[in-house]
Design a protein around this motif. Structure first.
Motif, PDB file in Angstrom:
ATOM      1  N   VAL A 199      33.017  47.712  44.968  1.00 52.37           N
ATOM      2  CA  VAL A 199      32.132  46.592  45.301  1.00 52.37           C
ATOM      3  C   VAL A 199      32.382  46.195  46.754  1.00 52.37           C
ATOM      4  O   VAL A 199      33.480  45.778  47.114  1.00 52.37           O
ATOM      5  CB  VAL A 199      32.389  45.388  44.373  1.00 52.37           C
ATOM      6  CG1 VAL A 199      31.457  44.232  44.750  1.00 52.37           C
ATOM      7  CG2 VAL A 199      32.196  45.784  42.917  1.00 52.37           C
ATOM      8  N   VAL A 200      31.350  46.318  47.576  1.00 52.31           N
ATOM      9  CA  VAL A 200      31.435  45.931  48.982  1.00 52.31           C
ATOM     10  C   VAL A 200      30.579  44.691  49.189  1.00 52.31           C
ATOM     11  O   VAL A 200      29.398  44.673  48.831  1.00 52.31           O
ATOM     12  CB  VAL A 200      30.956  47.069  49.910  1.00 52.31           C
ATOM     13  CG1 VAL A 200      30.968  46.609  51.369  1.00 52.31           C
ATOM     14  CG2 VAL A 200      31.814  48.305  49.726  1.00 52.31           C
ATOM     15  N   GLY A 201      31.159  43.650  49.771  1.00 52.78           N
ATOM     16  CA  GLY A 201      30.437  42.409  49.990  1.00 52.78           C
ATOM     17  C   GLY A 201      31.330  41.218  49.703  1.00 52.78           C
ATOM     18  O   GLY A 201      32.495  41.373  49.313  1.00 52.78           O
ATOM     19  N   PRO A 202      30.803  40.026  49.855  1.00 50.33           N
ATOM     20  CA  PRO A 202      31.625  38.820  49.716  1.00 50.33           C
ATOM     21  C   PRO A 202      32.058  38.491  48.301  1.00 50.33           C
ATOM     22  O   PRO A 202      32.936  37.657  48.102  1.00 50.33           O
ATOM     23  CB  PRO A 202      30.726  37.723  50.290  1.00 50.33           C
ATOM     24  CG  PRO A 202      29.331  38.224  50.099  1.00 50.33           C
ATOM     25  CD  PRO A 202      29.427  39.704  50.280  1.00 50.33           C
ATOM     26  N   TYR A 203      31.419  39.121  47.295  1.00 48.01           N
ATOM     27  CA  TYR A 203      31.789  38.800  45.916  1.00 48.01           C
ATOM     28  C   TYR A 203      33.168  39.382  45.588  1.00 48.01           C
ATOM     29  O   TYR A 203      33.417  40.579  45.738  1.00 48.01           O
ATOM     30  CB  TYR A 203      30.758  39.364  44.940  1.00 48.01           C
ATOM     31  CG  TYR A 203      31.092  39.073  43.481  1.00 48.01           C
ATOM     32  CD1 TYR A 203      30.792  37.838  42.923  1.00 48.01           C
ATOM     33  CD2 TYR A 203      31.720  40.024  42.688  1.00 48.01           C
ATOM     34  CE1 TYR A 203      31.095  37.558  41.592  1.00 48.01           C
ATOM     35  CE2 TYR A 203      32.031  39.760  41.360  1.00 48.01           C
ATOM     36  CZ  TYR A 203      31.716  38.522  40.826  1.00 48.01           C
ATOM     37  OH  TYR A 203      32.028  38.255  39.508  1.00 48.01           O
ATOM     38  N   ILE A 204      34.063  38.526  45.143  1.00 47.83           N
ATOM     39  CA  ILE A 204      35.396  38.945  44.714  1.00 47.83           C
ATOM     40  C   ILE A 204      35.620  38.401  43.308  1.00 47.83           C
ATOM     41  O   ILE A 204      35.755  37.198  43.099  1.00 47.83           O
ATOM     42  CB  ILE A 204      36.507  38.417  45.653  1.00 47.83           C
ATOM     43  CG1 ILE A 204      36.250  38.867  47.099  1.00 47.83           C
ATOM     44  CG2 ILE A 204      37.864  38.897  45.158  1.00 47.83           C
ATOM     45  CD1 ILE A 204      36.354  40.367  47.312  1.00 47.83           C
ATOM     46  N   GLY A 227      35.604  43.500  49.707  1.00 46.01           N
ATOM     47  CA  GLY A 227      35.228  42.401  50.581  1.00 46.01           C
ATOM     48  C   GLY A 227      34.111  42.826  51.521  1.00 46.01           C
ATOM     49  O   GLY A 227      33.553  43.922  51.410  1.00 46.01           O
ATOM     50  N   SER A 228      33.782  41.960  52.459  1.00 48.28           N
ATOM     51  CA  SER A 228      32.714  42.267  53.415  1.00 48.28           C
ATOM     52  C   SER A 228      33.225  43.241  54.463  1.00 48.28           C
ATOM     53  O   SER A 228      34.318  43.072  55.011  1.00 48.28           O
ATOM     54  CB  SER A 228      32.228  40.979  54.084  1.00 48.28           C
ATOM     55  OG  SER A 228      31.662  40.102  53.126  1.00 48.28           O
ATOM     56  N   ASP A 268      35.574  49.813  59.634  1.00 48.40           N
ATOM     57  CA  ASP A 268      34.794  49.404  58.467  1.00 48.40           C
ATOM     58  C   ASP A 268      33.663  50.397  58.196  1.00 48.40           C
ATOM     59  O   ASP A 268      33.366  50.723  57.031  1.00 48.40           O
ATOM     60  CB  ASP A 268      34.214  48.005  58.673  1.00 48.40           C
ATOM     61  CG  ASP A 268      35.264  46.919  58.508  1.00 48.40           C
ATOM     62  OD1 ASP A 268      36.430  47.258  58.247  1.00 48.40           O
ATOM     63  OD2 ASP A 268      34.916  45.736  58.643  1.00 48.40           O
ATOM     64  N   ARG A 269      33.025  50.861  59.261  1.00 46.56           N
ATOM     65  CA  ARG A 269      31.939  51.820  59.077  1.00 46.56           C
ATOM     66  C   ARG A 269      32.453  53.118  58.455  1.00 46.56           C
ATOM     67  O   ARG A 269      31.810  53.690  57.575  1.00 46.56           O
ATOM     68  CB  ARG A 269      31.255  52.093  60.417  1.00 46.56           C
ATOM     69  CG  ARG A 269      30.010  52.964  60.287  1.00 46.56           C
ATOM     70  CD  ARG A 269      29.153  52.966  61.542  1.00 46.56           C
ATOM     71  NE  ARG A 269      29.833  53.604  62.663  1.00 46.56           N
ATOM     72  CZ  ARG A 269      30.301  52.965  63.724  1.00 46.56           C
ATOM     73  NH1 ARG A 269      30.177  51.650  63.799  1.00 46.56           N
ATOM     74  NH2 ARG A 269      30.872  53.618  64.720  1.00 46.56           N
ATOM     75  N   ARG A 270      33.599  53.553  58.906  1.00 48.51           N
ATOM     76  CA  ARG A 270      34.175  54.768  58.324  1.00 48.51           C
ATOM     77  C   ARG A 270      34.529  54.573  56.855  1.00 48.51           C
ATOM     78  O   ARG A 270      34.385  55.499  56.044  1.00 48.51           O
ATOM     79  CB  ARG A 270      35.413  55.181  59.121  1.00 48.51           C
ATOM     80  CG  ARG A 270      35.078  55.819  60.467  1.00 48.51           C
ATOM     81  CD  ARG A 270      36.328  56.179  61.245  1.00 48.51           C
ATOM     82  NE  ARG A 270      35.993  56.911  62.468  1.00 48.51           N
ATOM     83  CZ  ARG A 270      36.862  57.198  63.422  1.00 48.51           C
ATOM     84  NH1 ARG A 270      38.132  56.810  63.308  1.00 48.51           N
ATOM     85  NH2 ARG A 270      36.474  57.869  64.496  1.00 48.51           N
ATOM     86  N   ARG A 271      34.970  53.366  56.512  1.00 47.81           N
ATOM     87  CA  ARG A 271      35.291  53.081  55.110  1.00 47.81           C
ATOM     88  C   ARG A 271      34.035  53.165  54.249  1.00 47.81           C
ATOM     89  O   ARG A 271      34.059  53.751  53.150  1.00 47.81           O
ATOM     90  CB  ARG A 271      35.928  51.693  54.991  1.00 47.81           C
ATOM     91  CG  ARG A 271      36.339  51.319  53.574  1.00 47.81           C
ATOM     92  CD  ARG A 271      37.318  52.307  53.007  1.00 47.81           C
ATOM     93  NE  ARG A 271      37.687  52.013  51.627  1.00 47.81           N
ATOM     94  CZ  ARG A 271      37.906  52.945  50.724  1.00 47.81           C
ATOM     95  NH1 ARG A 271      37.790  54.223  51.038  1.00 47.81           N
ATOM     96  NH2 ARG A 271      38.259  52.610  49.499  1.00 47.81           N
TER      97      ARG A 271
END
Length: 360
Positions: free
Chosen positions: A214-219, A230-231, A239-242
């Motif tokens: 899950v990528v984004g602010p929802y934890i 996380g975001s 972050d882009r490589r991730r």
């Protein structure tokens, strides 16, 4: 290129203005960027006063008119129809959805505007469509609304699609043996992230090797198989490589949004060879095409059924190959060429004089 913001900003309007502008420039065209917004500080202050939205849009129309009057150009592309453009040059609009669709979907974001502002916005959009030589949209779903809700001739409405902003090639060595689901969502409520996480718990019970990123602010709380990243800022190399690593390893992109006009994420997932599960509410069925499926965003059983179906390695790999093939239509270069074809058609003799349009 008229847009209520910085059309070179990859974060504005999901990066569509930036992607389209860059593609037009790659095709050898000079693009003049016309920002119809107020200076950023004033725009933020005015934007908070939603009851003043009609007046703010009149200001945007005035800015567009004033800036266009000082330029020499061959055609105008108007991204978004919350302001009006009146010019003798060939003019096309470009939208992902209509105000009428916002109303029908009971969009939480749109519902924050007072009824007066909503009605004024819909009237203004009607005028923008009427003024334009062609109304370009991202999907057939949006095209049908322009025709049915705004009484525009079907031959005037053109589906030109969109492109992805973060494209990676589908890896040949993807491991399909273990189900690995992925969702990237900034607006986690509308994207239905909690439902995906909740449904995954049952998938994990049936497929112990399954995982969900899950990528984004929802934890959410600790849950077996779920990784909350996380975001991630795609402007940062690390972050882009991730994100690229997640796209290379995922076997299913799942985002059954409560409603979705045309998420670029499905294009980017498809280009990476990932099958998708999207939503029946909106226009993403077209973006996913044969490379996945859509489900009712209120039906957790349907979501579970499709997540289980795509846990099968053979099914997932087959749909992934179809997704990669389907995504070839959805590039900014291809979209820009379709837009240029529309403009050239207008320029060949289907234009109209400036006194036929209205900004009142």
């Amino acid at each position: 290129m008229c847009f209520g913001g910085d059309s070179s900003d990859p974060g504005a309007f999901s990066g569509s203005p930036a992607g389209l502008t860059a593609a037009l420039e790659r095709a050898g065209h000079s693009v003049l960027r016309v920002n119809t917004a107020l200076p950023s500080a004033l725009e933020r202050i005015a934007g908070r006063a939603r009851w003043l939205h009609p007046e703010l849009c009149r200001v945007h129309t005035y800015i567009a008119d004033a800036r266009l009057s000082k330029l020499e150009y061959d055609a105008v592309v108007q991204i978004g129809t919350d302001f009006l453009v009146c010019t003798a040059a060939p003019t096309v609009t470009y939208d992902d959805m209509t105000v009428a669709q916002h109303v029908r979907l009971r969009d939480d974001w749109f519902a924050r505007y007072p009824r007066r502002a909503q009605l004024a916005w819909q009237v203004r959009q009607m005028r923008a469509f009427t003024n334009a030589d062609r109304c370009c949209v991202l999907s057939q779903w949006a095209a049908e609304s322009v025709v049915q809700d705004y009484q525009q001739p079907a031959e005037k409405v053109c589906v030109i699609g969109l492109g992805g902003n973060h494209i990676i090639e589908a890896p040949a060595d993807r491991d399909w043996s273990k189900p690995r689901y992925l969702i990237i969502a900034k607006n986690w409520r509308r994207k239905n992230v909690p439902l995906v996480v909740e449904t995954f718990a049952e998938v994990k019970r049936r497929f112990p090797s399954a995982s969900l990123d899950v990528v984004g602010p929802y934890i959410g709380g600790p849950q077996p198989g779920v990784v909350f990243h996380g975001s991630l800022d795609l402007n940062k190399l690390s972050d882009r490589r991730r994100v690229e690593e997640l796209l290379r390893s995922a076997t299913c992109y799942v985002m059954p949004s409560k409603h979705e006009a045309s998420a670029l994420a499905f294009v980017e997932a498809g280009a990476a060879g990932i099958p998708s599960i999207g939503t029946t509410s909106g226009g993403v069925r077209e973006l996913i095409g044969p490379g996945g499926t859509v489900v009712d965003p209120t039906d957790s059983f349907s979501l579970l059924r499709e997540m289980i179906r795509l846990a099968d390695p053979r099914t997932a790999s087959t749909l992934g190959a179809l997704a990669a093939d389907h995504a070839r239509w959805y590039t900014w270069d291809a979209t820009a060429q379709r837009l240029l074809n529309v403009i050239e058609e207008v320029a060949r003799g289907r234009g109209r004089s400036s006194n036929e349009c209205s900004t009142s």
